[in-house]
Every structure is written in C-alpha cells, then in structure tokens.
Design a protein around this motif. Structure first.
Motif, PDB file in Angstrom:
ATOM      1  N   LEU A  24       0.831  -1.200   0.000  1.00 20.46           N
ATOM      2  CA  LEU A  24       0.000   0.000   0.000  1.00 20.46           C
ATOM      3  C   LEU A  24       0.865   1.249   0.000  1.00 20.46           C
ATOM      4  N   ASP A  83       0.710   5.792  -0.652  1.00 16.42           N
ATOM      5  CA  ASP A  83      -0.173   6.940  -0.451  1.00 16.42           C
ATOM      6  C   ASP A  83      -1.263   7.000  -1.515  1.00 16.42           C
ATOM      7  N   LEU A 133      -3.909   4.335  -0.962  1.00 13.26           N
ATOM      8  CA  LEU A 133      -4.704   4.615   0.232  1.00 13.26           C
ATOM      9  C   LEU A 133      -5.794   5.623  -0.078  1.00 13.26           C
ATOM     10  N   LEU A 137       0.890  -3.103   4.501  1.00 11.64           N
ATOM     11  CA  LEU A 137       1.655  -1.910   4.860  1.00 11.64           C
ATOM     12  C   LEU A 137       3.159  -2.151   4.762  1.00 11.64           C
ATOM     13  N   PRO A 148      -2.040   2.113  10.619  1.00 12.99           N
ATOM     14  CA  PRO A 148      -1.809   2.505   9.220  1.00 12.99           C
ATOM     15  C   PRO A 148      -1.375   3.951   9.062  1.00 12.99           C
TER      16      PRO A 148
END
Length: 216
Positions: A60, A62, A65, A126, A158
C-alpha cells in the motif's frame, strides 16, 4: 530472483520495458512498494495487470490509500447507491493532484472489474519481510512515524506509515527498502541499512540477490 521497485504511476510502457530488461519470469518474485496509481496515462490498466500476476506483491502506498477511499465513493455513485459526499467533494483536488487518469480508468471498467480493483486495494499490506540469501529485508512504501525499536511493526497503525513525518526506520539486523520521496541523485541510494528506490521520472528496480540496479 527477487526484485523491488516503486512509484510506477501508471507508466505501462516503462514497466513493460523493465520486465524485458530483467527478463522477469514465473520463477521470480517482484515487490511493488506502492504508488502505482495516478499521474501516468494508464494507472488502472497497470494496477489490473499487476493484480493478475501471482508473483507480484503490491504494498500500500499513499496513492492507493487515497484511491481506495475515493474510488469506493465513486463506485457507490456509479451503482446508484448513496455515496460518501465528503469523499466525492475531495475528487476535484485529487484530479488536480494527478488522479484524473485513475478516475477515468476506473469509470471505464464494468461493475465486476471495479469491484476487483477495490478488492485488490484492500489486500495490499503496509509492509513485507523478505529473506534473501541470509539477509532480512523490510519493505515499505515510505517509512514509519516515531519508530521505536521496542514496538513490533505489526503494532503500528496505518496512519503511522503515511504520516507527514514518516521516515525509513533503522531496524537492527534488517535492511529497509522504501520508495518515498525521489532520491536526490536520480538513482537508487543507500544510507546505512536503508535503501531508497524511488528515482523520480526514472523507473528503478533492485535485485535483492545480486544488488544489481536496473533503470528504464
């Protein structure tokens, strides 16, 4: 072989050139340290390609997300459901920040494909740990805010991985590989036990077995 790269940003041609350059095969493993979406011409197409490769592990970033939250709202609207109006209100800013092609690509998919994209985004981790030739590599998109060696990685929230002050941590007995901000040199940089592989406009890939660097 085990390969690591990041910040693909919809650049399908560069990614295809890279696969040829490293002679990527079914026997290899590739870790993508986030930020496949936005900016480039075909972010959704590239994400769908990666999702169908069993030997590609996508972490993941930015971009993913933000995309998950906003594309979920967009998908609700496309299906006639009541969308998250706050999220929809953020889309104009997202489009100005490189998300236009991501939105366009997502809207062009049929309902099943849109659900597949959202499911793939929820599966992203993550961080990952890779053990290669007796060395432990910790892979993540950016870093961790306020890293404490006495706190296990799985105990961080997170938001710790995406805070503005998130930095690549110095982890004992491990090599940390991150994407994050582009390197100043435009090439892969090493600082102690930290390796930074986001090289900006140039797509960079690192082979963990050999340490060899590839650029396209």
């Amino acid at each position: 072989m085990t390969y690591v790269l990041s910040n693909l940003h919809g650049c399908t041609d560069q990614f295809g050139d890279l696969l040829l350059k490293i002679n990527f095969s079914d026997n290899d493993v590739m870790y993508v340290l986030g930020d496949t979406l936005d900016i480039g011409e075909q972010p959704i197409e590239l994400l769908c390609d990666l999702s169908m490769r069993y030997n590609v592990i996508h972490l993941l970033g930015d971009c993913e997300l933000r995309a998950f939250r906003l594309l979920t709202a967009l998908n609700d609207m496309l299906e006639g459901k009541t969308p998250d109006m706050e999220a929809l209100g953020e889309m104009a800013a997202w489009m100005q920040d490189g998300g236009e092609k991501t939105i366009e690509g997502f809207k062009a998919l049929d309902a099943d494909m849109r659900e597949g994209v959202l499911d793939y985004l929820t599966e992203m981790t993550l961080y990952e740990e890779a053990n290669v030739k007796g060395k432990t590599y910790i892979l993540m998109s950016r870093g961790i805010a306020n890293y404490d060696a006495d706190t296990d990685l799985e105990d961080y929230e997170p938001e710790d991985f995406f805070a503005d002050d998130a930095e690549a941590p110095q982890i004992e007995d491990a090599i940390v590989v991150v994407g994050g901000e582009p390197t100043a040199s435009g090439k892969i940089e090493r600082d102690g036990n930290v390796i930074r592989i986001n090289c900006g406009a140039k797509l960079a890939c690192l082979c963990l077995e050999s340490g060899k660097e590839f650029y396209v």
